[in-house]
Design a protein around this motif. Structure first.
Motif, short mmCIF file in Angstrom:
data_model
loop_
_atom_site.label_atom_id
_atom_site.label_comp_id
_atom_site.label_asym_id
_atom_site.label_seq_id
_atom_site.Cartn_x
_atom_site.Cartn_y
_atom_site.Cartn_z
N GLU A 1 -57.37 42.49 -56.34
CA GLU A 1 -56.54 42.34 -57.53
C GLU A 1 -56.08 40.89 -57.64
OE1 GLU A 1 -52.89 44.52 -57.39
OE2 GLU A 1 -52.44 43.97 -55.32
N VAL A 2 -55.88 40.47 -58.88
CA VAL A 2 -55.36 39.13 -59.16
C VAL A 2 -53.85 39.23 -59.34
CG1 VAL A 2 -55.38 37.18 -60.75
CG2 VAL A 2 -57.51 38.40 -60.26
N LYS A 3 -53.11 38.40 -58.60
CA LYS A 3 -51.66 38.36 -58.76
C LYS A 3 -51.15 36.99 -58.29
CE LYS A 3 -50.53 40.62 -54.33
NZ LYS A 3 -49.81 41.76 -53.71
N LYS A 4 -49.85 36.79 -58.41
CA LYS A 4 -49.26 35.51 -58.05
C LYS A 4 -49.43 35.23 -56.56
CE LYS A 4 -45.78 35.11 -61.70
NZ LYS A 4 -44.33 34.96 -62.00
N SER A 5 -49.74 33.95 -56.29
CA SER A 5 -49.88 33.50 -54.90
C SER A 5 -48.79 32.47 -54.62
CB SER A 5 -51.26 32.87 -54.69
OG SER A 5 -51.36 32.31 -53.40
N PRO A 6 -47.99 32.66 -53.60
CA PRO A 6 -46.88 31.73 -53.32
C PRO A 6 -47.35 30.28 -53.22
CG PRO A 6 -46.73 33.66 -51.91
CD PRO A 6 -48.06 33.75 -52.60
N GLY A 7 -46.85 29.45 -54.12
CA GLY A 7 -47.16 28.03 -54.08
C GLY A 7 -48.53 27.66 -54.57
N ALA A 8 -49.31 28.63 -55.09
CA ALA A 8 -50.67 28.31 -55.50
C ALA A 8 -51.06 29.02 -56.79
CB ALA A 8 -51.65 28.68 -54.38
N GLY A 9 -50.11 29.23 -57.69
CA GLY A 9 -50.42 29.89 -58.95
C GLY A 9 -50.80 31.33 -58.74
N ARG A 10 -52.01 31.69 -59.16
CA ARG A 10 -52.50 33.05 -58.95
C ARG A 10 -53.62 33.04 -57.92
NH1 ARG A 10 -53.81 34.13 -65.11
NH2 ARG A 10 -54.37 31.93 -64.83
N GLY A 11 -53.82 34.18 -57.28
CA GLY A 11 -54.86 34.31 -56.28
C GLY A 11 -55.45 35.70 -56.30
N LEU A 12 -56.45 35.92 -55.47
CA LEU A 12 -57.10 37.23 -55.35
C LEU A 12 -56.64 37.85 -54.03
CD1 LEU A 12 -59.25 38.88 -56.98
CD2 LEU A 12 -60.90 38.12 -55.27
N PHE A 13 -56.26 39.13 -54.10
CA PHE A 13 -55.70 39.80 -52.94
C PHE A 13 -56.45 41.10 -52.65
CE2 PHE A 13 -52.46 36.94 -54.33
CZ PHE A 13 -51.75 36.59 -53.18
N ALA A 14 -56.50 41.46 -51.37
CA ALA A 14 -57.17 42.69 -50.94
C ALA A 14 -56.26 43.88 -51.17
CB ALA A 14 -57.54 42.58 -49.47
N LYS B 1 -61.57 39.88 -40.08
CA LYS B 1 -60.80 41.01 -40.60
C LYS B 1 -59.81 40.54 -41.66
CE LYS B 1 -60.91 43.97 -36.47
NZ LYS B 1 -60.06 44.64 -35.43
N ILE B 2 -59.72 41.34 -42.73
CA ILE B 2 -58.75 41.07 -43.79
C ILE B 2 -57.90 42.33 -43.95
CG2 ILE B 2 -58.43 40.50 -46.23
CD1 ILE B 2 -61.19 39.20 -46.21
N ALA B 3 -56.60 42.19 -43.81
CA ALA B 3 -55.70 43.33 -43.92
C ALA B 3 -55.37 43.61 -45.39
CB ALA B 3 -54.42 43.07 -43.14
N LYS B 4 -55.01 44.83 -45.68
CA LYS B 4 -54.56 45.19 -47.02
C LYS B 4 -53.36 44.32 -47.40
CE LYS B 4 -52.81 49.08 -49.75
NZ LYS B 4 -52.46 50.52 -49.75
N GLY B 5 -53.43 43.73 -48.58
CA GLY B 5 -52.35 42.86 -49.04
C GLY B 5 -52.56 41.40 -48.74
N ASP B 6 -53.55 41.06 -47.88
CA ASP B 6 -53.82 39.66 -47.56
C ASP B 6 -54.43 38.95 -48.77
OD1 ASP B 6 -52.90 39.92 -45.01
OD2 ASP B 6 -54.86 39.76 -44.02
N GLU B 7 -54.14 37.65 -48.88
CA GLU B 7 -54.82 36.87 -49.91
C GLU B 7 -56.22 36.54 -49.45
OE1 GLU B 7 -54.38 33.02 -52.87
OE2 GLU B 7 -52.79 33.42 -51.41
N ILE B 8 -57.17 36.66 -50.34
CA ILE B 8 -58.57 36.33 -50.06
C ILE B 8 -58.77 34.86 -50.38
CG2 ILE B 8 -60.94 36.77 -50.79
CD1 ILE B 8 -59.91 39.66 -51.50
N THR B 9 -59.34 34.13 -49.43
CA THR B 9 -59.56 32.69 -49.61
C THR B 9 -61.01 32.34 -49.29
OG1 THR B 9 -58.88 32.22 -47.33
CG2 THR B 9 -57.17 32.11 -49.04
N HIS B 10 -61.45 31.25 -49.85
CA HIS B 10 -62.73 30.66 -49.44
C HIS B 10 -62.59 29.15 -49.47
CE1 HIS B 10 -64.63 30.39 -53.76
NE2 HIS B 10 -63.37 30.06 -53.74
N SER B 11 -63.60 28.47 -48.97
CA SER B 11 -63.51 27.01 -48.83
C SER B 11 -64.18 26.33 -50.01
CB SER B 11 -64.18 26.56 -47.52
OG SER B 11 -64.13 25.14 -47.43
N TYR B 12 -63.43 25.48 -50.70
CA TYR B 12 -64.01 24.70 -51.79
C TYR B 12 -64.83 23.54 -51.25
CZ TYR B 12 -60.48 26.90 -54.88
OH TYR B 12 -59.69 27.77 -55.59
N ASP B 13 -64.49 23.07 -50.06
CA ASP B 13 -65.18 21.93 -49.45
C ASP B 13 -65.20 22.15 -47.94
OD1 ASP B 13 -65.47 19.20 -48.16
OD2 ASP B 13 -65.68 18.64 -50.27
N GLU B 14 -66.39 22.20 -47.36
CA GLU B 14 -66.52 22.51 -45.94
C GLU B 14 -66.73 21.27 -45.07
OE1 GLU B 14 -69.59 25.44 -45.72
OE2 GLU B 14 -68.33 27.03 -46.56
#
Length: 654
Positions: free
Chosen positions: A375-388, A539-552
């Motif tokens: 789900e898409v919702k507010k992410s603390p300090g980062a606008g909106r984010g995707l969450f599990a 492992k990603i827990a329920k409620g965790d924000e999903i992240t990926h790397s824009y630059d590796e």
């Protein structure tokens, strides 16, 4: 956005910045100055000569087909946005060329102009000489970047144009020009009858009739010549003229809608194709009418399918099949739709089949997107984010998304530009201008997509995220779309050998655009054509924000600079904090060891290397490990080790 890096010397960067800033200062100094009339004959000769030179370069030397080099990339300024006109053309007050003032947006006004020269088509813009009320009153009209409509040069399509709230400014050569940045600000009032019709500003233009039946005939003739833009214009004019309330014209109305639906499918105008298909349905029960209705359902269903409206498409194809039970294509379409619905609901993809079909589909996978348990919702300090919304195991697919729009490096639409952002100390970026143009075109063709794209983050808020339509089409703020592409697009990686920074493949994945960056992400992107697969790396827990790397990039300084320059933020993740705590000397030592390891694994194949080389690699591995503090880097990735460890694993498993 990924892709190649363009290295500019400080001198080159300063030159580009100075050129852009000097032009902007010149515009400011002349702001409000009255227009100085041109020498009409000289301006028309300039346009004619420039157009001829472009045509000769294209046909004789093949320059149009040649790939640009970094030295010849188009460059232009960004960061001085203005809103498109939001009024209907009938609500604007007419004005004359003589009333134009420099560096002014003439709000509440409109200009009607006739083209009196061929079109000069450049990489990032097109221009032509246009005439006002008299033959001596001539000015340049430039369409910047978004210069095509229905696959044709918009200036070549028209003989008479209406410019809504005209913007009078200086072009990149310092010449006065009426500049159009927003496609909705340019209306074709009369269409060209041929490539030489500009020689007579008073020549007839098409369609010239008040008879909708003649419009239909003209549209059919244009369709037969594969002049789809003209066919669309003729059918649209016929629909404007015909009255649905007159019984005698009822059949003609249905025919015009049905024919325009077909043309719209060819032009990838799926919103209108679907609406036209449904509008062409008859209420009769004769065999002929049932056949026409089956055709209408097929066209509406095809449009719905291409819009990703799979439930609607299934219903429409089923209605086609009800009228034509033996139609094999209809049955095949229903079977294909069931596959899409399974992908959308369960993420069940036959990836081998998708891969084998990519050449036929030009790298655009025929698949549905799978949002998964996110789900898409507010992410603390980062606008909106995707969450599990549930827990994920390492290696599990989190979501899959088909690109909203992708431009591959081998396609003629792919080109990059140097943009100089005047909002940010004239910051120079390599920008996927071809993708920007493609996204705007797709939104113009299919307004139902507008709100989901405009909901993405943009430095320039423009008109907001709601669809606004005027004069029969959507109003798109191209500056807003520019910033959306700048902040949200990604490169799926190099696709061909001749792909580089000038024509890098890029795409926009709308849902994935909400995923925030972390240098220590919990997912990783993979691509099958334009299908992005997002897998959990741990492992990603329920409620965790999903992240990926824009630059590796493993080097902290280089990574931080790239994130700031391209996406406009400073990363404060745990990995950046750990590397910052290492200090510059230790980071420099680690980078030197990583470069040595990279050189080794590039020279030596793990399947054929000698034991001595493996021993050297293991010593490098240990030296790199020694640069990481185990306590500080607990549960954090150690990027400098990744390539070497993969090589050692392959070498050890011979």
């Amino acid at each position: 956005m990924g892709g190649e890096t363009l290295f500019m010397t400080p001198e080159e960067s300063a030159r580009v910045q100075k050129t852009v800033q000097t032009l902007k200062q010149k515009c400011r100094e002349q702001q409000g100055d009255p227009r100085i009339p041109n020498d009409a004959k000289s301006l028309i000769q300039q346009a004619t000569g420039s157009s001829l030179m472009e045509d000769m370069a294209s046909s004789v030397f093949g320059m149009a087909a040649q790939k640009s080099s970094p030295d010849t990339m188009p460059a232009y300024a960004v960061g001085c946005p203005y809103l498109p006109c939001t009024l209907n053309v009938s609500d604007l007050k007419p004005m004359h060329l003589s009333e134009l003032c420099m560096e002014t947006h003439h709000r509440g006004r409109r200009l009607t102009l006739s083209r009196v020269s061929p079109v000069v088509s450049l990489k990032a813009s097109s221009w032509a000489a246009v005439q006002g009320e008299t033959a001596e009153d001539v000015e340049r009209l430039e369409v910047f970047l978004h210069k095509s409509r229905h696959g044709c040069e918009v200036l070549e399509m028209g003989s008479v144009f209406i410019i809504k709230e005209p913007y009078y400014t200086l072009n990149s050569q310092g010449e006065p020009v009426i500049r159009v940045d927003h496609p909705s600000d340019l209306i074709i009032s009369a269409y060209s009858v041929g490539p030489e019709s500009w020689r007579d500003a008073n020549s007839a233009s098409a369609p010239v009739t008040t008879n909708p039946a003649v419009c239909k005939e003209q549209g059919n003739a244009a369709l037969g010549k594969k002049d789809y833009a003209r066919a669309h214009a003729c059918y649209s004019e016929g629909l404007r003229l015909v009255s649905e309330n007159q019984a005698a014209e009822g059949t003609l109305l249905k025919d015009l809608h049905r024919n325009r639906s077909h043309v719209n499918l060819l032009l990838q105008r799926f919103d209108e194709a679907k609406a036209d298909g449904l509008a062409s349905l008859t209420k009769g029960n004769s065999e002929n009418e049932q056949m026409l209705n089956a055709k209408a359902y097929y066209r509406a269903g095809t449009a719905a399918y291409n819009l990703g409206q799979f439930e609607d498409a299934k219903d429409l194809f089923q209605k086609q099949l009800d009228l034509e039970p033996d139609n094999r294509l209809g049955r095949a379409n229903l079977k294909r739709l069931q596959t899409r619905l399974n992908e959308k609901s369960h993420g069940s993809y036959d990836l081998n089949k998708v891969v084998s079909s990519l050449n036929k589909t030009q790298g655009r996978a025929d698949v549905a997107s799978y949002n998964g348990d996110t789900e898409v919702k507010k992410s603390p300090g980062a606008g909106r984010g995707l969450f599990a919304t549930r827990a994920f195991k390492a290696g599990e697919i989190v979501m899959c998304e088909k690109a909203f729009c992708v431009v591959w490096g081998h396609e003629t639409e792919a080109f990059s530009a140097l943009t100089c952002d005047l909002r940010n100390d004239a910051l120079i970026r390599v920008f996927p201008a071809g993708l920007h143009r493609a996204v705007v075109q797709k939104l113009l063709n299919n307004p139902s997509h507008v709100e989901k794209v405009l909901d993405l983050y943009s430095d320039h808020e423009g008109l907001g995220d709601k669809l606004l339509q005027q004069d029969g089409g959507p109003v798109i703020d191209t500056f807003q779309v520019h910033d959306i592409v700048q902040r949200n697009a990604f490169g799926p990686g190099k696709q061909t050998e001749d792909e580089d920074v000038t024509n890098a493949s890029t795409g926009l994945w709308v849902r994935a655009a909400y995923i925030n960056h972390s240098c220590a992400p919990n997912t990783k992107k993979d691509y099958v054509g334009d299908l992005m697969l997002l897998r959990a790396t741990r492992k990603i827990a329920k409620g965790d924000e999903i992240t990926h790397s824009y630059d590796e990039t493993s080097d902290l300084e280089a990574r931080a600079a790239a994130l700031e320059k391209t996406w406009g933020f400073k990363c404060k993740c745990a990995l950046c904090a750990a590397e910052e705590a290492d200090g510059p000397d230790l980071r420099k030592k680690r980078l030197a060891l990583e470069n040595e390891a990279s050189s080794l694994i590039q020279k030596e194949s793990p399947s054929q290397t000698k034991k001595l080389t493996i021993s050297k690699a293991r010593r490098l591995q240990q030296a790199l490990k020694d640069t990481y503090n185990d306590k500080r880097y607990k549960d954090l990735p150690r990027h400098a080790l990744v390539g070497l460890e993969h090589w050692l694993q392959a070498a050890s498993s011979r």
